[in-house]
Every structure is written in structure tokens, then in C-alpha cells.
Enzyme design. Sequence first.
Site, PDB file in Angstrom:
ATOM      1  N   ILE A   1       9.347 -26.494  45.264  1.00  0.00           N
ATOM      2  CA  ILE A   1       8.209 -27.302  45.702  1.00  0.00           C
ATOM      3  C   ILE A   1       8.320 -28.700  45.108  1.00  0.00           C
ATOM      4  O   ILE A   1       8.662 -28.853  43.929  1.00  0.00           O
ATOM      5  CB  ILE A   1       6.884 -26.656  45.242  1.00  0.00           C
ATOM      6  CG1 ILE A   1       6.760 -25.236  45.790  1.00  0.00           C
ATOM      7  CG2 ILE A   1       5.684 -27.508  45.633  1.00  0.00           C
ATOM      8  CD1 ILE A   1       5.774 -24.381  45.022  1.00  0.00           C
ATOM      9  N   CYS A   2       8.012 -29.706  45.919  1.00  0.00           N
ATOM     10  CA  CYS A   2       7.896 -31.073  45.421  1.00  0.00           C
ATOM     11  C   CYS A   2       6.798 -31.770  46.214  1.00  0.00           C
ATOM     12  O   CYS A   2       5.974 -31.117  46.854  1.00  0.00           O
ATOM     13  CB  CYS A   2       9.225 -31.824  45.491  1.00  0.00           C
ATOM     14  SG  CYS A   2       9.782 -32.217  47.162  1.00  0.00           S
ATOM     15  N   ALA A   3       6.779 -33.083  46.203  1.00  0.00           N
ATOM     16  CA  ALA A   3       5.710 -33.813  46.876  1.00  0.00           C
ATOM     17  C   ALA A   3       5.830 -33.767  48.392  1.00  0.00           C
ATOM     18  O   ALA A   3       4.846 -33.550  49.099  1.00  0.00           O
ATOM     19  CB  ALA A   3       5.674 -35.263  46.395  1.00  0.00           C
ATOM     20  N   GLY A  43       9.202 -32.685  50.061  1.00  0.00           N
ATOM     21  CA  GLY A  43      10.292 -31.843  50.523  1.00  0.00           C
ATOM     22  C   GLY A  43      11.683 -32.300  50.152  1.00  0.00           C
ATOM     23  O   GLY A  43      12.635 -31.519  50.256  1.00  0.00           O
ATOM     24  N   MET A  56       3.830 -30.683  48.843  1.00  0.00           N
ATOM     25  CA  MET A  56       2.409 -30.579  48.557  1.00  0.00           C
ATOM     26  C   MET A  56       1.559 -31.258  49.632  1.00  0.00           C
ATOM     27  O   MET A  56       0.405 -30.887  49.847  1.00  0.00           O
ATOM     28  CB  MET A  56       2.107 -31.178  47.185  1.00  0.00           C
ATOM     29  CG  MET A  56       2.693 -30.389  46.022  1.00  0.00           C
ATOM     30  SD  MET A  56       2.076 -28.681  45.925  1.00  0.00           S
ATOM     31  CE  MET A  56       0.342 -28.965  45.511  1.00  0.00           C
TER      32      MET A  56
END
Length: 374
Positions: free
Chosen positions: A76-78, A80, A104
Amino acid sequence: MAERFGGWPGGTRGVPEISASELAQLLGTEQEPFLLDVREAEEVEAWAIPGVVHIPLGELPARHHEVPRDRPVVTICAAGGRSTAAAEWLRSVGVEAASLAGGMGAWGQVYDAVALERAGARVIQVRRRGKGCLSYLVGAGDRAFVIDPSLDTWVYEDLAAEEGWRISDVFDTHLHADHLSGARRLAEETGAVLHLNPADPFEFPFEPLADGQRFELPGGASLSVAAIHTPGHTEGSTLYLLGDQVVLTGDTLFVDGVGRPDLAERAEEFARNLHRSLQQRVLNLPEDALVLPAHYSEQVRVHPEQPVGATLAELRQRLEALGLPEDEFVAWAAARTTPRPPNYVRIVQANMGRLALAEDALRQLEAGPNRCAA
């Protein structure tokens, strides 16, 4: 180990991706994957999916032994990009990993729903998973009410259509500060009547609620709606009581806390009002009344087929603040006050009808979790 992400579409670099809605369906089940957030610490601290393990992308090669090999991993990141790089690297060392598509940002727009039956009516709890926002459709016969809708009004229109309902009335429990209300938009799109508490400073037309007012559903349903004003979280905070079995508490009472009076300033005054509201208008309801709030925090575990809620009896045992005398409650609540985030001021202005921004700008204001509980 079988490749459980094998059927999922590949994103950039051919790395499997899982959508935010697919991930939401897995959380709280036996198929829940290991969640690995590879953002920086300040990003994770500000907003994260409950239950994540944090390893920044730059530290992953040195810490990959902390990632399990016996269950699927979702990175998971901001947005992708970093999560795709993390998943690609993990797969190169034998970890079954997929990236959360859209990161996110996508998680903040995911909804799911769970229904329960009460007194001949159907209550659908709509969960906006990335925000911890809860809203409700209450329907019987061919009509439904919607309480606390988010800006994505299609969610409620689609659910109502599936049930064969016409949305006739739309309500908010209070002037929201942490997310954009879709009540006015939904009423305009469906022709429904918009009901709000005039104690909050809305600057557009609506039907004012009166304490004790009731709204009946058709089809012989015994479930009805009563509006009960509960000043504290905001001056116009309102409860909706469904018979004597369910109470929609808005931000007055949660399953893991009570409303934060500081979000409307005048913290001590509002904390005193909140205590009186809880004692006189909520806690005198039947002990088996089901409390369904407007939010839940990151500490609350969400299950696919179980509504976020608790009986008053359970909350009396769980929440020490409900048993405090007034002065102790006020001191307790005031000690937990924090400054209102700057974006909350602009969200309030938008929900009042005072601030007009492009929708992309509005949605950026509400990115992140809610912080309405004490």
C-alpha cells in the site's frame, strides 16, 4: 503455495493488483491478507488502513524477513507507484504480493453495505471504509429515508433501486466537519425532502426539524423515525430513533467513544451539553437498543456481514465516560481537546453552503480519517 493473486489483473510491470473494493471484502475474514504500508512514517501516522504493518519502501530490502511467506501480502502507498515497486521486489524474493491499485486515494472512496431487519423495516448501513463514515438507508414498502449520506450519492440511489425504494426524505445528524455531506445533492437528485436541524447554520433551503417530530414509513412497517436534538458535538446535533430498537447517534455516541465537543469550539460548554444529552436523551433508552453511529475509528474492527454498532448495555460496560458525573465528564472531555484541522473549517463552510469549490478540490479537503471521537 498456490498463487492466490494469479487471477487478478496485472498493473504496471505486470505486478498483480487488488482493487480497494476487493480488499474491503477480504478484511475481517479468514482470507484477510497481510497489509504492508510502504509509505513514509508521517504519511502512515496521518492516515492508514487499520491493521497495516509499516515498512518504508527504502527499508524493505533490509527488513523483508518481517513479511510473511505463508499468506498473501498487499502492498500500500499513496497512489500505487511505491506499492507496485514493493510488490515487484517482494515477488522477486518469493513473496506472494499484490499492489493496492490507486493506493490510499482509492481506499478513501470504497463503500460497502450491510443490512438488518427491525420491526418490518430494513436498515442498510453504508460504510465508507477509508473514512470510517457510516450512513443509513431505512426503508419499507416502496419508500426509504437516507441519513448522513456522503457526497457519492450514487451509492444510495443504487441501493434504493435494488430494494425497490424511492428516496423520499434525506437527513443529516449534524453539520459535518470531517467529510462532505451529500444530503443536499441527494435531495436535489431524487426530489426528496431535505430535513436539517436549524440550530446548525445551514445557508440553503431545507425543512427544519422539530424535537420529537416523527416520520412514518409505508407498507404497515412499525419502524418510524424520531428526531431528538442532542446539543454537544455541534449545536444542532440530532439523533434518529427507530422505534425503541435502534438509535442513529450521529457523532454524539460511537461504539468506541463519545463525540468531541471541541470540534465546534467552546469545548467546556459543549462538553457539559454533551453530558446532559447523553444522560437525558440517550442512556434512558432501552438497554437492548442498538446504537448505530455516523463514524468509527481505526481501532474498530469491521466485518463484512456485521454492522458497526453496539447495544447501550454493551456501551455502558465499554465506555467509562458514560458513567462519569457531569463535572468529571467535562474535565475528561476538555483534556482531550485538540485544535480543529484547517481543512475542517473549509469542509464546514462547504457543508453550510458558504464555500463553492470544484468537486476535485472539495474531495481533497476530506482526504484522511475522521477525528470526531473523544
